[in-house]
Design an enzyme around this catalytic site. Structure first.
Site, mmCIF file in Angstrom:
data_model
loop_
_atom_site.group_PDB
_atom_site.id
_atom_site.type_symbol
_atom_site.label_atom_id
_atom_site.label_comp_id
_atom_site.label_asym_id
_atom_site.label_seq_id
_atom_site.Cartn_x
_atom_site.Cartn_y
_atom_site.Cartn_z
ATOM 1 N N PRO A 2 32.045 29.762 60.817
ATOM 2 C CA PRO A 2 30.944 29.639 61.709
ATOM 3 C C PRO A 2 30.712 30.780 62.437
ATOM 4 O O PRO A 2 31.486 30.874 63.519
ATOM 5 C CB PRO A 2 30.980 28.232 62.397
ATOM 6 C CG PRO A 2 31.980 27.466 61.523
ATOM 7 C CD PRO A 2 33.257 28.755 61.015
ATOM 8 N N GLU A 3 29.743 31.555 61.944
ATOM 9 C CA GLU A 3 29.474 32.675 63.126
ATOM 10 C C GLU A 3 28.046 32.412 63.411
ATOM 11 O O GLU A 3 27.094 31.615 63.204
ATOM 12 C CB GLU A 3 29.528 34.102 62.658
ATOM 13 C CG GLU A 3 30.974 34.205 62.141
ATOM 14 C CD GLU A 3 31.675 35.626 61.753
ATOM 15 O OE1 GLU A 3 31.056 36.424 62.336
ATOM 16 O OE2 GLU A 3 32.454 35.833 61.131
ATOM 17 N N LYS A 51 26.846 31.077 69.468
ATOM 18 C CA LYS A 51 27.784 30.119 68.500
ATOM 19 C C LYS A 51 27.643 28.575 69.120
ATOM 20 O O LYS A 51 28.351 27.808 68.315
ATOM 21 C CB LYS A 51 29.128 30.502 68.149
ATOM 22 C CG LYS A 51 29.185 32.005 67.488
ATOM 23 C CD LYS A 51 30.393 32.360 66.907
ATOM 24 C CE LYS A 51 31.478 32.861 67.948
ATOM 25 N NZ LYS A 51 32.479 33.054 67.271
ATOM 26 N N ARG A 250 42.928 37.496 67.813
ATOM 27 C CA ARG A 250 42.514 37.100 66.351
ATOM 28 C C ARG A 250 43.201 38.246 65.430
ATOM 29 O O ARG A 250 43.842 39.204 65.756
ATOM 30 C CB ARG A 250 41.160 37.237 66.305
ATOM 31 C CG ARG A 250 40.293 36.421 67.458
ATOM 32 C CD ARG A 250 40.488 34.876 66.885
ATOM 33 N NE ARG A 250 39.717 34.604 65.675
ATOM 34 C CZ ARG A 250 38.425 34.438 65.670
ATOM 35 N NH1 ARG A 250 37.704 34.455 66.601
ATOM 36 N NH2 ARG A 250 37.814 34.316 64.451
#
Ligand SMILES: [Zn+2]
Length: 269
Positions: A2-3, A51, A250
Protein backbone atom coordinates in the site's frame (compact mmCIF):
# COMPACT_ATOMS: atom_id res chain seq x y z
CA UNK A 1 2.38 -2.81 -1.07
CA UNK A 2 0.00 0.00 0.00
CA UNK A 3 1.50 3.28 -1.18
CA UNK A 4 -0.24 6.51 -2.09
CA UNK A 5 -1.79 5.10 -5.26
CA UNK A 6 -3.18 2.02 -3.49
CA UNK A 7 -4.69 4.16 -0.75
CA UNK A 8 -6.14 6.52 -3.39
CA UNK A 9 -7.71 3.51 -5.16
CA UNK A 10 -9.06 2.21 -1.88
CA UNK A 11 -10.63 5.57 -1.06
CA UNK A 12 -12.33 5.55 -4.45
CA UNK A 13 -13.69 2.02 -3.94
CA UNK A 14 -15.13 3.03 -0.57
CA UNK A 15 -16.53 6.25 -1.99
CA UNK A 16 -18.33 4.42 -4.81
CA UNK A 17 -19.67 1.81 -2.41
CA UNK A 18 -20.78 4.04 0.45
CA UNK A 19 -20.98 7.75 -0.39
CA UNK A 20 -24.46 9.07 0.36
CA UNK A 21 -25.46 5.81 2.04
CA UNK A 22 -26.93 5.40 5.49
CA UNK A 23 -25.11 2.93 7.71
CA UNK A 24 -27.49 0.15 8.74
CA UNK A 25 -25.03 -1.63 11.00
CA UNK A 26 -21.43 -1.34 12.18
CA UNK A 27 -19.15 -3.82 13.91
CA UNK A 28 -15.82 -2.60 15.25
CA UNK A 29 -13.39 -5.32 16.30
CA UNK A 30 -10.75 -3.13 17.91
CA UNK A 31 -10.76 -2.37 21.65
CA UNK A 32 -10.76 1.43 21.32
CA UNK A 33 -13.96 1.43 19.23
CA UNK A 34 -15.61 -1.74 20.55
CA UNK A 35 -18.68 0.12 21.82
CA UNK A 36 -19.00 2.49 18.85
CA UNK A 37 -22.16 2.12 16.79
CA UNK A 38 -22.51 4.07 13.55
CA UNK A 39 -26.01 2.83 12.76
CA UNK A 40 -28.05 5.69 11.32
CA UNK A 41 -25.00 7.72 10.35
CA UNK A 42 -24.56 8.79 6.71
CA UNK A 43 -21.35 8.45 4.72
CA UNK A 44 -20.44 11.82 3.26
CA UNK A 45 -17.30 10.88 1.35
CA UNK A 46 -14.14 8.82 1.36
CA UNK A 47 -10.78 10.48 0.83
CA UNK A 48 -7.09 9.68 0.99
CA UNK A 49 -4.34 11.85 2.35
CA UNK A 50 -0.94 10.36 1.55
CA UNK A 51 -1.22 6.85 2.96
CA UNK A 52 -4.07 7.72 5.34
CA UNK A 53 -7.73 6.97 4.63
CA UNK A 54 -10.53 9.21 5.85
CA UNK A 55 -14.13 8.07 5.72
CA UNK A 56 -16.20 11.16 6.50
CA UNK A 57 -19.60 10.64 8.09
CA UNK A 58 -22.52 12.68 9.41
CA UNK A 59 -24.35 11.76 12.57
CA UNK A 60 -28.17 11.79 12.51
CA UNK A 61 -27.97 15.24 14.14
CA UNK A 62 -25.64 16.55 11.42
CA UNK A 63 -22.28 16.47 13.20
CA UNK A 64 -19.26 15.73 10.99
CA UNK A 65 -16.97 12.85 12.00
CA UNK A 66 -14.10 11.06 10.28
CA UNK A 67 -13.17 7.41 10.55
CA UNK A 68 -9.42 7.32 10.06
CA UNK A 69 -7.41 4.26 9.08
CA UNK A 70 -3.90 3.48 7.87
CA UNK A 71 -3.05 0.46 5.72
CA UNK A 72 0.70 0.33 6.52
CA UNK A 73 2.19 -2.83 4.95
CA UNK A 74 -0.76 -5.19 5.09
CA UNK A 75 -4.09 -3.42 5.65
CA UNK A 76 -6.94 -3.40 3.16
CA UNK A 77 -10.56 -2.35 2.72
CA UNK A 78 -12.92 -4.34 0.52
CA UNK A 79 -16.46 -3.53 -0.58
CA UNK A 80 -18.91 -6.36 -1.12
CA UNK A 81 -22.48 -6.52 -2.36
CA UNK A 82 -24.96 -7.45 0.37
CA UNK A 83 -25.00 -11.25 0.62
CA UNK A 84 -21.74 -11.64 -1.31
CA UNK A 85 -19.11 -13.91 0.23
CA UNK A 86 -16.30 -11.96 1.93
CA UNK A 87 -13.35 -13.34 0.03
CA UNK A 88 -10.74 -10.69 0.78
CA UNK A 89 -8.80 -11.99 3.77
CA UNK A 90 -9.12 -14.24 6.79
CA UNK A 91 -11.99 -13.34 9.09
CA UNK A 92 -9.68 -12.92 12.09
CA UNK A 93 -8.07 -9.94 10.35
CA UNK A 94 -11.35 -8.03 10.20
CA UNK A 95 -11.20 -4.81 12.21
CA UNK A 96 -14.43 -3.16 11.12
CA UNK A 97 -17.58 -3.93 9.13
CA UNK A 98 -19.86 -1.16 7.84
CA UNK A 99 -23.20 -2.21 6.35
CA UNK A 100 -25.39 -0.08 4.10
CA UNK A 101 -28.37 -1.02 1.92
CA UNK A 102 -26.19 -1.26 -1.20
CA UNK A 103 -22.82 -2.44 0.04
CA UNK A 104 -20.83 -3.88 2.91
CA UNK A 105 -17.37 -2.42 3.55
CA UNK A 106 -14.92 -4.63 5.44
CA UNK A 107 -11.62 -3.33 6.80
CA UNK A 108 -8.84 -5.90 7.26
CA UNK A 109 -5.78 -5.48 9.47
CA UNK A 110 -6.25 -1.71 9.63
CA UNK A 111 -3.93 0.37 11.74
CA UNK A 112 -4.59 3.55 13.72
CA UNK A 113 -8.36 3.05 13.42
CA UNK A 114 -9.77 6.17 15.05
CA UNK A 115 -13.01 8.15 14.98
CA UNK A 116 -12.52 11.90 15.33
CA UNK A 117 -14.53 15.04 14.63
CA UNK A 118 -13.76 16.01 11.02
CA UNK A 119 -12.58 19.39 12.32
CA UNK A 120 -9.83 17.51 14.21
CA UNK A 121 -8.50 15.56 11.20
CA UNK A 122 -5.41 17.72 11.27
CA UNK A 123 -4.36 16.06 14.53
CA UNK A 124 -4.00 12.86 12.50
CA UNK A 125 -2.82 14.08 9.10
CA UNK A 126 -1.81 17.71 9.63
CA UNK A 127 1.87 16.78 9.92
CA UNK A 128 1.93 15.36 6.40
CA UNK A 129 3.74 17.06 3.58
CA UNK A 130 2.02 17.77 0.25
CA UNK A 131 -0.02 14.80 -0.96
CA UNK A 132 1.34 13.52 -4.28
CA UNK A 133 -2.18 12.55 -5.38
CA UNK A 134 -4.09 15.27 -3.55
CA UNK A 135 -6.04 18.04 -5.23
CA UNK A 136 -3.68 20.49 -3.51
CA UNK A 137 -0.40 18.81 -4.58
CA UNK A 138 2.37 21.37 -4.23
CA UNK A 139 5.70 20.23 -5.71
CA UNK A 140 7.57 23.38 -4.65
CA UNK A 141 6.57 22.85 -1.03
CA UNK A 142 7.66 19.18 -1.22
CA UNK A 143 11.06 20.20 -2.59
CA UNK A 144 11.37 22.89 0.07
CA UNK A 145 10.67 20.40 2.87
CA UNK A 146 13.12 17.85 1.46
CA UNK A 147 15.83 20.47 1.10
CA UNK A 148 15.45 21.50 4.74
CA UNK A 149 17.52 18.44 5.73
CA UNK A 150 20.33 18.34 3.15
CA UNK A 151 22.37 15.82 5.14
CA UNK A 152 19.63 13.18 5.29
CA UNK A 153 19.87 10.36 2.76
CA UNK A 154 17.42 10.75 -0.13
CA UNK A 155 16.31 7.15 0.46
CA UNK A 156 15.06 8.03 3.94
CA UNK A 157 13.83 11.53 3.05
CA UNK A 158 11.46 10.24 0.34
CA UNK A 159 9.80 7.89 2.86
CA UNK A 160 9.38 10.63 5.45
CA UNK A 161 5.70 11.52 4.99
CA UNK A 162 6.33 14.96 6.55
CA UNK A 163 8.26 15.88 3.39
CA UNK A 164 5.79 14.56 0.86
CA UNK A 165 2.95 12.13 1.42
CA UNK A 166 2.37 8.99 -0.59
CA UNK A 167 5.77 7.53 -1.52
CA UNK A 168 6.42 4.09 -0.03
CA UNK A 169 9.39 1.79 -0.35
CA UNK A 170 8.56 0.52 -3.82
CA UNK A 171 8.27 3.91 -5.51
CA UNK A 172 11.22 5.22 -3.52
CA UNK A 173 13.49 2.49 -4.92
CA UNK A 174 12.12 2.84 -8.43
CA UNK A 175 12.27 6.64 -8.62
CA UNK A 176 15.88 6.64 -7.43
CA UNK A 177 16.82 4.03 -10.04
CA UNK A 178 15.10 5.98 -12.81
CA UNK A 179 16.94 9.15 -11.78
CA UNK A 180 20.29 7.34 -11.42
CA UNK A 181 20.59 8.41 -7.78
CA UNK A 182 22.00 6.20 -5.02
CA UNK A 183 19.63 5.86 -2.04
CA UNK A 184 22.57 6.89 0.17
CA UNK A 185 23.07 10.22 -1.56
CA UNK A 186 22.46 13.09 0.86
CA UNK A 187 19.50 15.22 -0.21
CA UNK A 188 21.91 18.13 -0.71
CA UNK A 189 23.82 16.06 -3.28
CA UNK A 190 20.83 15.11 -5.45
CA UNK A 191 21.38 16.87 -8.80
CA UNK A 192 17.78 17.75 -9.69
CA UNK A 193 15.49 17.48 -6.69
CA UNK A 194 12.45 19.06 -8.45
CA UNK A 195 12.84 16.58 -11.33
CA UNK A 196 12.97 13.67 -8.89
CA UNK A 197 9.87 14.86 -7.04
CA UNK A 198 8.01 15.40 -10.34
CA UNK A 199 8.87 11.85 -11.43
CA UNK A 200 7.62 10.41 -8.13
CA UNK A 201 4.31 12.20 -8.66
CA UNK A 202 4.02 10.97 -12.25
CA UNK A 203 4.72 7.37 -11.23
CA UNK A 204 2.05 7.37 -8.52
CA UNK A 205 -0.44 9.14 -10.77
CA UNK A 206 0.18 6.66 -13.59
CA UNK A 207 -0.64 3.78 -11.24
CA UNK A 208 -3.92 5.25 -10.02
CA UNK A 209 -6.99 3.29 -10.97
CA UNK A 210 -5.35 -0.15 -11.10
CA UNK A 211 -4.02 -2.50 -8.43
CA UNK A 212 -0.88 -3.74 -10.19
CA UNK A 213 1.89 -1.27 -9.45
CA UNK A 214 4.38 -0.82 -12.26
CA UNK A 215 7.27 1.53 -12.84
CA UNK A 216 8.49 -0.16 -16.01
CA UNK A 217 5.28 0.19 -17.99
CA UNK A 218 4.82 -3.59 -18.00
CA UNK A 219 2.02 -5.20 -16.03
CA UNK A 220 3.44 -8.72 -16.48
CA UNK A 221 4.35 -10.55 -13.30
CA UNK A 222 8.07 -10.25 -12.59
CA UNK A 223 8.49 -7.28 -14.95
CA UNK A 224 6.81 -4.46 -13.05
CA UNK A 225 9.90 -3.05 -11.32
CA UNK A 226 13.49 -2.13 -12.15
CA UNK A 227 15.05 -2.82 -8.75
CA UNK A 228 12.38 -3.28 -6.07
CA UNK A 229 12.16 -6.94 -4.99
CA UNK A 230 14.91 -7.93 -7.47
CA UNK A 231 17.90 -8.64 -5.21
CA UNK A 232 20.72 -10.44 -7.06
CA UNK A 233 18.81 -10.31 -10.36
CA UNK A 234 20.49 -8.53 -13.29
CA UNK A 235 19.83 -4.81 -13.70
CA UNK A 236 17.50 -4.28 -16.64
CA UNK A 237 19.86 -1.59 -17.97
CA UNK A 238 23.42 -2.78 -17.27
CA UNK A 239 23.16 -6.39 -16.11
CA UNK A 240 24.82 -5.77 -12.73
CA UNK A 241 23.30 -7.70 -9.82
CA UNK A 242 20.71 -5.59 -7.99
CA UNK A 243 21.64 -5.06 -4.34
CA UNK A 244 19.50 -4.99 -1.23
CA UNK A 245 20.53 -3.50 2.09
CA UNK A 246 19.01 -1.88 5.11
CA UNK A 247 18.73 1.89 4.99
CA UNK A 248 17.24 3.48 8.07
CA UNK A 249 14.27 1.40 9.16
CA UNK A 250 13.65 -0.11 5.73
CA UNK A 251 15.44 -2.17 3.13
CA UNK A 252 16.38 -0.59 -0.13
CA UNK A 253 17.13 -2.01 -3.58
CA UNK A 254 19.46 -0.38 -6.07
CA UNK A 255 21.91 -0.91 -8.91
CA UNK A 256 25.41 0.10 -7.78
CA UNK A 257 26.44 0.93 -11.37
CA UNK A 258 23.38 2.87 -12.57
CA UNK A 259 23.05 4.65 -9.22
CA UNK A 260 26.51 5.80 -8.17
CA UNK A 261 26.84 7.48 -4.79
CA UNK A 262 27.46 11.22 -4.90
CA UNK A 263 29.03 13.21 -2.14
CA UNK A 264 27.24 16.21 -0.69
CA UNK A 265 28.52 19.50 -2.12
CA UNK A 266 30.67 21.57 0.23
CA UNK A 267 28.68 24.06 2.32
CA UNK A 268 28.19 27.34 0.51
CA UNK A 269 30.26 30.35 1.32
ZN1 LIG B 1 22.37 -0.99 -13.65
Amino acid sequence: MPEGDTVWNTARVLHRALAGARITGSDFRVPQLATTDLTGWTVRESASRGKHLLLRLDTPTGEHWSLHSHLRMDGAWRAYAPGERWSGRSAHLIRVVLRSPGAVAVGYHLHELTLVPTADEDHLVGHLGPDLLGPDWDPDEAVRRLAEHPEQTIGEALLDQRNLAGVGNLYKCEVLFLRGVSPWTPVGGVPDLPGLVALAQRLLAANRGRWTQSSTGSLHRGQTSYVYGRRAQPCRRCGTAIRKEELGERVTYWCPVCQPERPAPPPAG
